[in-house]
Design a protein around this motif. Structure first.
Motif, PDB file in Angstrom:
ATOM      1  N   VAL A 630      31.314  39.154  -5.104  1.00 41.68           N
ATOM      2  CA  VAL A 630      30.959  38.082  -4.177  1.00 41.68           C
ATOM      3  C   VAL A 630      32.235  37.390  -3.729  1.00 41.68           C
ATOM      4  CG1 VAL A 630      29.592  35.995  -3.812  1.00 41.68           C
ATOM      5  CG2 VAL A 630      28.804  37.723  -5.446  1.00 41.68           C
ATOM      6  N   THR A 631      32.429  37.279  -2.414  1.00 42.35           N
ATOM      7  CA  THR A 631      33.586  36.570  -1.875  1.00 42.35           C
ATOM      8  C   THR A 631      33.098  35.341  -1.116  1.00 42.35           C
ATOM      9  OG1 THR A 631      33.560  37.950   0.128  1.00 42.35           O
ATOM     10  CG2 THR A 631      34.968  38.663  -1.688  1.00 42.35           C
ATOM     11  N   TYR A 632      33.837  34.239  -1.274  1.00 44.74           N
ATOM     12  CA  TYR A 632      33.445  32.976  -0.664  1.00 44.74           C
ATOM     13  C   TYR A 632      34.514  32.519   0.320  1.00 44.74           C
ATOM     14  CZ  TYR A 632      30.211  32.753  -4.624  1.00 44.74           C
ATOM     15  OH  TYR A 632      29.253  33.035  -5.549  1.00 44.74           O
ATOM     16  N   SER A 633      34.068  31.933   1.423  1.00 49.29           N
ATOM     17  CA  SER A 633      34.978  31.337   2.399  1.00 49.29           C
ATOM     18  C   SER A 633      34.397  29.998   2.824  1.00 49.29           C
ATOM     19  CB  SER A 633      35.132  32.237   3.636  1.00 49.29           C
ATOM     20  OG  SER A 633      35.627  33.513   3.285  1.00 49.29           O
ATOM     21  N   ARG A 634      35.257  28.994   2.924  1.00 49.71           N
ATOM     22  CA  ARG A 634      34.806  27.682   3.374  1.00 49.71           C
ATOM     23  C   ARG A 634      34.856  27.616   4.893  1.00 49.71           C
ATOM     24  NH1 ARG A 634      33.483  24.066  -0.073  1.00 49.71           N
ATOM     25  NH2 ARG A 634      33.425  22.504   1.596  1.00 49.71           N
ATOM     26  N   LEU A 635      33.896  26.918   5.460  1.00 47.30           N
ATOM     27  CA  LEU A 635      33.924  26.660   6.891  1.00 47.30           C
ATOM     28  C   LEU A 635      34.813  25.450   7.155  1.00 47.30           C
ATOM     29  CD1 LEU A 635      30.133  27.156   7.740  1.00 47.30           C
ATOM     30  CD2 LEU A 635      31.983  28.839   7.831  1.00 47.30           C
ATOM     31  N   ALA A 636      35.309  25.349   8.379  1.00 50.06           N
ATOM     32  CA  ALA A 636      36.238  24.273   8.713  1.00 50.06           C
ATOM     33  C   ALA A 636      35.573  22.910   8.629  1.00 50.06           C
ATOM     34  CB  ALA A 636      36.807  24.499  10.118  1.00 50.06           C
ATOM     35  N   LYS A 637      34.261  22.873   8.773  1.00 52.80           N
ATOM     36  CA  LYS A 637      33.510  21.624   8.673  1.00 52.80           C
ATOM     37  C   LYS A 637      32.083  21.963   8.279  1.00 52.80           C
ATOM     38  CE  LYS A 637      32.067  21.445  13.527  1.00 52.80           C
ATOM     39  NZ  LYS A 637      32.028  20.615  14.768  1.00 52.80           N
ATOM     40  N   THR A 638      31.297  20.951   8.039  1.00 54.41           N
ATOM     41  CA  THR A 638      29.879  21.158   7.746  1.00 54.41           C
ATOM     42  C   THR A 638      29.120  21.216   9.059  1.00 54.41           C
ATOM     43  OG1 THR A 638      30.015  20.020   5.621  1.00 54.41           O
ATOM     44  CG2 THR A 638      27.844  20.203   6.631  1.00 54.41           C
ATOM     45  N   TYR A 639      28.448  22.342   9.282  1.00 58.04           N
ATOM     46  CA  TYR A 639      27.695  22.543  10.516  1.00 58.04           C
ATOM     47  C   TYR A 639      26.225  22.222  10.277  1.00 58.04           C
ATOM     48  CZ  TYR A 639      31.694  25.077  12.485  1.00 58.04           C
ATOM     49  OH  TYR A 639      32.932  25.425  12.959  1.00 58.04           O
TER      50      TYR A 639
END
Length: 758
Positions: A630-639
């Motif tokens: 499992v790979t995780y990436s954060r979004l630049a902001k909360t959508y």
């Protein structure tokens, strides 16, 4: 009452007509939409608008109200939480509150009381299924509308309730109608806190006083926590049910689903007459309605899929919850009568629902993995004899206009949702071949299950006067004749586990369901109903099926997390298509919602929580079932808004029409484009365009490369666009664009000749 000096003339573009009332938090006005539909607008007082903590709370509550807008609640039409004076507009519900009714006319009795009880239990069932806990169920928050009881004010007034008190920290609510845990540990309350409040409410409705009434809210709170309720005046038949709701410990109370079963088993009139004047039940044939005498055109078969095994492997059936191996039964006649608690069901489905099928990109697509049926290539042809059309599909409950979802098979279109189990429509002109209807109150966000080469599968909900019927069923219908083939009871925990109302899915020629007791998967041949395998859930968990192209994945959570609607540690299990055997577990950091497949990996969106409330999406995860990585990436902001997926890209549709394309591998933004379609769902991918549409039927086509707007249409129906998270509403049949909108409306046009806007 009329407007007063100093009242605004309009709010958010809605002209005000009257003042409905005012309280400690704000003032409620009667207003009108541009089409003349009445709405209630709650305008927050200026002193609270300046309070940052209150604004956060107000945003959370607007989000909660949007998630549950439906048959038993006031649907959110519009809101502006960031305005100088925040406001929220909901559908206007005619009728007095339960508190006023009791004060002016006295307690309820007989069938009137039973209907109220069942209607409120159904409301809690739907509220809890989408992961919301009301926390402020009391007589002033129940409106007795002509169509039945409606639950309003999802905790918004609790922020400044004048009867708040502090025992441990700050407790917000109305003590005589609060649960013990809400008074002692308010941050940890779950769905069964609402059940306790419903028990106090029913006692109040039956007697005119609450079971913990006292001269002081502090004394009432003490009695709630430490003393037994006063129920002497509650009718004997109802008293046992109310007592079970008022257990001091949450685990000792029934769930909303269990409570609904208990209430349906009560005598029809509790020994009294029906004061609401609704007549007794009548028999109605529940057979498919054929609309024309001409034979249906056979449905073209899709590309070959992996054949299902012919020798079924089964496990022993649960003796008291239904048998996986028991023969599924034909359904010819059912008892039917109107459920008074039903009103206009507005599909908001804040946690996504719709056609349980997976295109190459994402969920809620238009076929069971056959991407060719969901693409409108530039050279694709229109159905033979096609001309633009606009139709409405009546359901089994005319008082519940819903939204449909459709799949295309050649020139045939299959749609379902709400009180329409399924209907076959000619894609060329919108004429209906057959329609199968449901007599009960539908669950918001549950639409068509899907379709195979020869079978259509949908949901049916039990009528109120048929308590022995399963609350919900998966029904198989012959695609050509419209004949019902079989039905089976269906569990309903997908919303709590996956954050999607997707309780059954089509995988190849099989349909995978969850049994009525939410303890195992059951796979059947979609046409014959023959069980091909069953697979029990891992001990102590509840699971939901997740399609992954031609593969199947189980998403599971512990019973405790499901019961609390707080699934923060879901587990994924690859499922063997031939046997149902679960593979090795894959732990996921949640809460998360499956979106679709990108480059052979399952994509999940991470849900951002503020306290117990979901407020958007802040990350993306990719799961490789083969390597269990499992790979995780954060979004630049909360959508915030409605997510969707197509062609290896995640899309976020904001409430104001902003569409953003995101890379699921990195979380990075590809492009962002402002559109004129607010609160749209989508996308549905064609070869040259992405299609997004709202409940009003307004459609925008965007370039998949840079988001450039290709064209936009005007609204087609007066839909309530307050919800977010709805599944895609567009279906493509060759070059024909078929759009589902509110009030069971369907319309179609040529993708190369869209209706002119303006």
């Amino acid at each position: 009452m009329s407007l007063r000096a100093g009242d605004p003339a309009e709010i958010g573009g809605y002209p005000l007509e009257a003042r409905l009332g005012s309280g400690g938090m704000g003032t409620v006005f009667l207003a009108r939409t541009s089409s003349g539909r009445p709405v209630a607008i709650k305008l927050i007082h200026p002193q609270f608008a300046a309070d940052d903590e209150f604004r956060i709370r107000f945003r959370r509550e607007v989000t909660a109200a949007r998630r549950v807008s439906g048959a038993f609640t006031a649907a959110v039409v519009d809101a502006a939480t960031e305005a100088e004076q925040p406001w929220m507009a909901t559908t206007y519900i005619q009728g007095h509150t339960l508190a006023r009714h009791i004060a002016t006319k006295g307690p309820l009795s007989g069938a009137e009381l039973r209907r109220l009880a069942i209607g409120l239990a159904e409301a809690l069932r739907d509220i809890h299924r989408v992961g919301v806990v009301h926390r402020d169920l009391k007589p002033s928050n129940v409106v007795l509308s002509p169509e039945g009881p409606r639950v309003i004010d999802f905790g918004i007034s609790r922020a400044v309730d004048q009867q708040t008190l502090t025992i441990t920290g700050r407790v917000i609510g109305t003590p005589p109608f609060m649960s013990p845990e809400q008074l002692q540990a308010p941050r940890g309350v779950g769905p069964r806190s609402d059940v306790f409040s419903l028990g106090t409410l029913l006692a109040y409705a039956a007697t005119g006083h609450g079971p913990f009434d006292a001269d002081s809210p502090y004394i009432a709170a003490y009695q709630v926590v430490h003393e037994e309720p006063s129920l002497d005046d509650v009718p004997v038949a109802l008293r046992t049910v109310v007592e079970s709701c008022l257990a001091k410990e949450p685990n000792g109370r029934p769930s909303a689903d269990e409570l609904l079963v208990l209430l349906r088993d009560l005598p029809a009139d509790l020994g009294q007459t029906d004061a609401w004047g609704v007549g007794a039940g009548r028999t109605r044939d529940m057979i498919t309605q054929h609309h024309v005498a001409t034979p249906a055109t056979p449905v073209p078969a899709p590309p070959p899929t992996t054949p299902a095994p012919t020798a079924p492997t089964t496990t022993p059936a649960d003796p008291d919850t239904g048998s996986a191996n028991a023969p599924v039964r034909p359904r010819l006649r059912r008892r039917w009568r109107p459920v008074l608690a039903a009103a206009v069901a507005v599909t908001v489905a804040a946690i996504g629902g719709g056609v349980a099928a997976l295109t190459a990109g994402g969920f809620g697509g238009n076929s069971d993995g056959d991407k060719g049926n969901s693409l409108a290539a530039s050279g694709a042809a229109l159905p033979d004899g096609f001309k633009p059309w606009h139709e409405t599909v009546p359901g089994g409950r005319p008082d519940i206009p819903d939204e449909l979802r459709c799949v295309a098979r050649g020139d045939a279109l299959f749609c379902g949702g709400g009180s329409v189990v399924a209907t076959r429509i000619r894609a060329k002109d919108g004429s209906r071949v057959w329609t199968a209807k449901s007599p009960g109150v539908p669950v918001d966000g549950m639409h068509l299950v899907g379709a195979t080469a020869d079978t259509v599968l949908g949901y049916r909900f039990a009528a109120q006067d048929a308590p022995k019927d399963p609350p919900s069923e998966v029904v198989a219908i012959d695609a050509n004749s419209g004949r019902e083939l079989w039905s089976v009871p269906s569990g309903a925990q997908s919303a709590a586990v996956t954050n999607r109302t997707q309780d059954a899915i089509v995988v190849g020629s099989d349909v995978v369901t969850v049994n009525a007791s939410n303890s195992r998967f059951e796979a059947r041949n979609a046409h014959s109903g023959q069980v091909t395998w069953t697979s029990p859930f891992p001990a102590g968990t509840q699971c939901a099926p997740v399609p992954m192209g031609p593969q199947l994945v189980a998403m599971c959570a512990t019973n405790a997390e499901v019961a609390a609607f707080a699934v923060h540690h879901p587990t994924l299990y690859p499922v063997a298509r031939a046997s149902g055997t679960l593979g090795k577990p894959i732990a996921v950091n949640g809460p998360a919602m499956p979106m679709g497949v990108a480059n052979g990996r399952l994509v999940l969106l991470r849900i951002h929580m503020e306290g117990t409330d979901p407020v958007g999406y802040d990350g993306v995860a990719q799961v490789d079932p083969a390597s269990r990585k499992v790979t995780y990436s954060r979004l630049a902001k909360t959508y915030a808004g409605t997510p969707g997926m197509a062609d290896n890209t995640v899309y976020m549709s904001g409430q104001t029409g902003l569409v953003t394309a995101l890379d699921p591998a990195t979380g990075r933004q590809k492009w962002s484009r402002q559109t004129a379609v607010e609160r749209a769902s989508g996308p549905v991918a064609g070869a040259d365009a992405l299609y997004f549409s709202s409940a009003t039927g307004r459609v925008v086509a965007l370039s998949p490369h840079d988001g450039k707007t290709l064209w936009t249409t005007d609204p087609q129906v007066d839909g309530l666009t307050g919800g977010s998270g709805a599944s895609p509403r567009v279906t493509l049949a060759g070059r024909a664009v078929i759009v589902a909108a509110a009030k069971n409306t369907l319309f179609a046009f040529d993708a190369q000749k869209p209706p002119k806007s303006g």
